[in-house]
Design an enzyme around this catalytic site. Structure first.
Site, PDB file in Angstrom:
ATOM      1  N   CYS A 130       0.869  -1.144  -0.058  1.00 25.43           N
ATOM      2  CA  CYS A 130      -0.038  -0.246   0.035  1.00 25.43           C
ATOM      3  C   CYS A 130       0.525   1.420   0.100  1.00 25.43           C
ATOM      4  CB  CYS A 130      -0.949  -0.055   1.235  1.00 25.43           C
ATOM      5  SG  CYS A 130      -2.039   1.390   1.148  1.00 25.43           S
ATOM      6  N   CYS A 133      -0.396   4.135   2.066  1.00 29.92           N
ATOM      7  CA  CYS A 133      -0.470   4.033   3.589  1.00 29.92           C
ATOM      8  C   CYS A 133       1.108   4.091   4.069  1.00 29.92           C
ATOM      9  CB  CYS A 133      -0.603   2.451   3.874  1.00 29.92           C
ATOM     10  SG  CYS A 133      -2.219   1.988   3.056  1.00 29.92           S
ATOM     11  N   ASP A 134       1.997   3.469   3.172  1.00 28.77           N
ATOM     12  CA  ASP A 134       3.563   3.411   3.661  1.00 28.77           C
ATOM     13  C   ASP A 134       4.642   4.384   3.006  1.00 28.77           C
ATOM     14  OD1 ASP A 134       2.577   1.546   5.368  1.00 28.77           O
ATOM     15  OD2 ASP A 134       3.103  -0.091   3.966  1.00 28.77           O
TER      16      ASP A 134
END
Ligand code: NAP
Length: 304
Positions: A130, A133-134
């Site tokens: 992701c 997200c990261d």
């Protein structure tokens, strides 16, 4: 007993909840993580009608609020097993049983793994599924994205805003994703695309340090020093809870027509988990509406 339990709170499940609750059905949405499904992890969605540009989490929260305002209840808990045959559907969760007259399955997909030797060990230590997200952890660093679909292309663009260098590694010679997004990738100076290439290893003691990439045309092999490896190679159906009675296609998606009815009476499928040619937020949302209306007809005995 609920009239309808919707399993999964992605765009399909949330749209189903809006239509089901507005139709007067006693509706519960069961979701294991958070609302929005895959869409919630999209930094920017630019093809959902009426929203030229919207963050995925923002769209998901709007849909969740809309469903709650319409009267749907939410239970944020995992469903471990579903008994889908018979007049009463039973969903097992943490030792409890939730019962409903009808069920809408909107469980979507889960990220496919590459299957590399160190992939699991280094997940969370440089390997990610992701980018939105990261990606922030890789600011000013070097990352590689694997895949050639829209997710990989969008991940590459997102990471290119943060990283000094982004490799895109794809096994074919031209991308599968939309041309408009591929053109943006081609225009970015800090993105290097390696076509006809496969990642065969990811290495690092505690964090990702390098990947091995093989050119499938000439067999040549090279090591690339990267800090992050973002794997965006598509989805597999999240179909573990369904049991053996539900008819699935050869890839594990639920067989259901445009009315979202499955082979089991009172069981409906909506969104990415259903066999369908185009998996988008808008097609998932459309499925949710149809599935809810089919469930309404079933519950109220107005079978066609
Ligand atoms: P996808 O379209 O299924 O693409 C997966 C990519 O990964 C393909 O290029 C595939 O290669 C590659 N791949 C699969 N297995 C692999 C393996 N073992 N090793 C290396 N490469 C592998 O998946 P997605 O990009 O996650 O998109 C899923 C759906 O969401 C699609 O329908 C997509 O259009 C949609 N989506 C839409 C948007 C948007 O509209 N903006 C954004 C994101 C996603 P091959 O091409 O060789 O098969």
């Amino acid at each position: 007993m609920y009239d309808v339990i919707i399993v999964g709170a992605g765009p399909a499940g949330l749209s189903a909840a809006i239509y089901s609750a507005r139709a007067g059905l006693n509706t519960l949405v069961a979701e294991s993580v958070f609302s929005g499904g895959q869409a919630a992890t999209a930094y920017e969605i630019d093809n959902y009608a009426g929203f030229p540009k919207i963050n995925g989490t923002e769209l998901a929260l709007k849909m969740e609020t809309h469903a709650k305002d319409a009267g749907a209840a939410f239970a944020f808990r995992p469903i471990e097993r579903a008994e889908l045959t018979g007049g009463v559907k039973r969903l097992h969760s943490g030792g409890e049983v939730l019962e409903a007259k009808a069920v809408i399955l909107a469980t979507g997909g889960k990220k496919r793994k590459l299957g590399l030797a160190n992939e699991s060990r280094l997940t969370g230590s440089g390997v990610s599924y992701c980018a939105t997200c990261d990606g922030g952890f890789f600011r000013g660093r070097t990352a590689a994205v694997v895949g050639g679909g829209n997710s990989a292309l969008e991940d590459a663009l997102y990471l290119a805003n943060l990283c000094k260098k982004v490799y895109v590694i794809y096994r074919r010679s031209s991308f599968r994703g939309f041309k408009s997004i591929a053109d943006q990738v081609a225009a970015r100076e800090n993105i290097e695309v390696l076509y006809c290439s496969e990642v065969t290893a990811v290495d690092g003691d505690f964090q990702v340090e390098q990947i091995t990439v093989v050119n499938t045309q000439d067999g040549s092999q090279r090591q690339l020093a990267v800090d992050g490896l973002f794997i965006a190679i598509g989805m597999e159906p999240a179909n573990e809870i369904f049991g053996d009675d539900l008819k699935l296609d050869e890839r594990g998606f639920i067989c259901a027509g445009e009315d979202c009815r499955t082979n089991l009476p009172g069981v409906f499928a909506a969104g990415d988990i259903r066999t369908k040619p185009l998996r988008q937020v808008i097609t998932a949302a459309a499925d949710g509406a149809v599935a809810a209306m089919s469930a309404f007809e079933y519950v109220s005995g107005e079978q066609r």
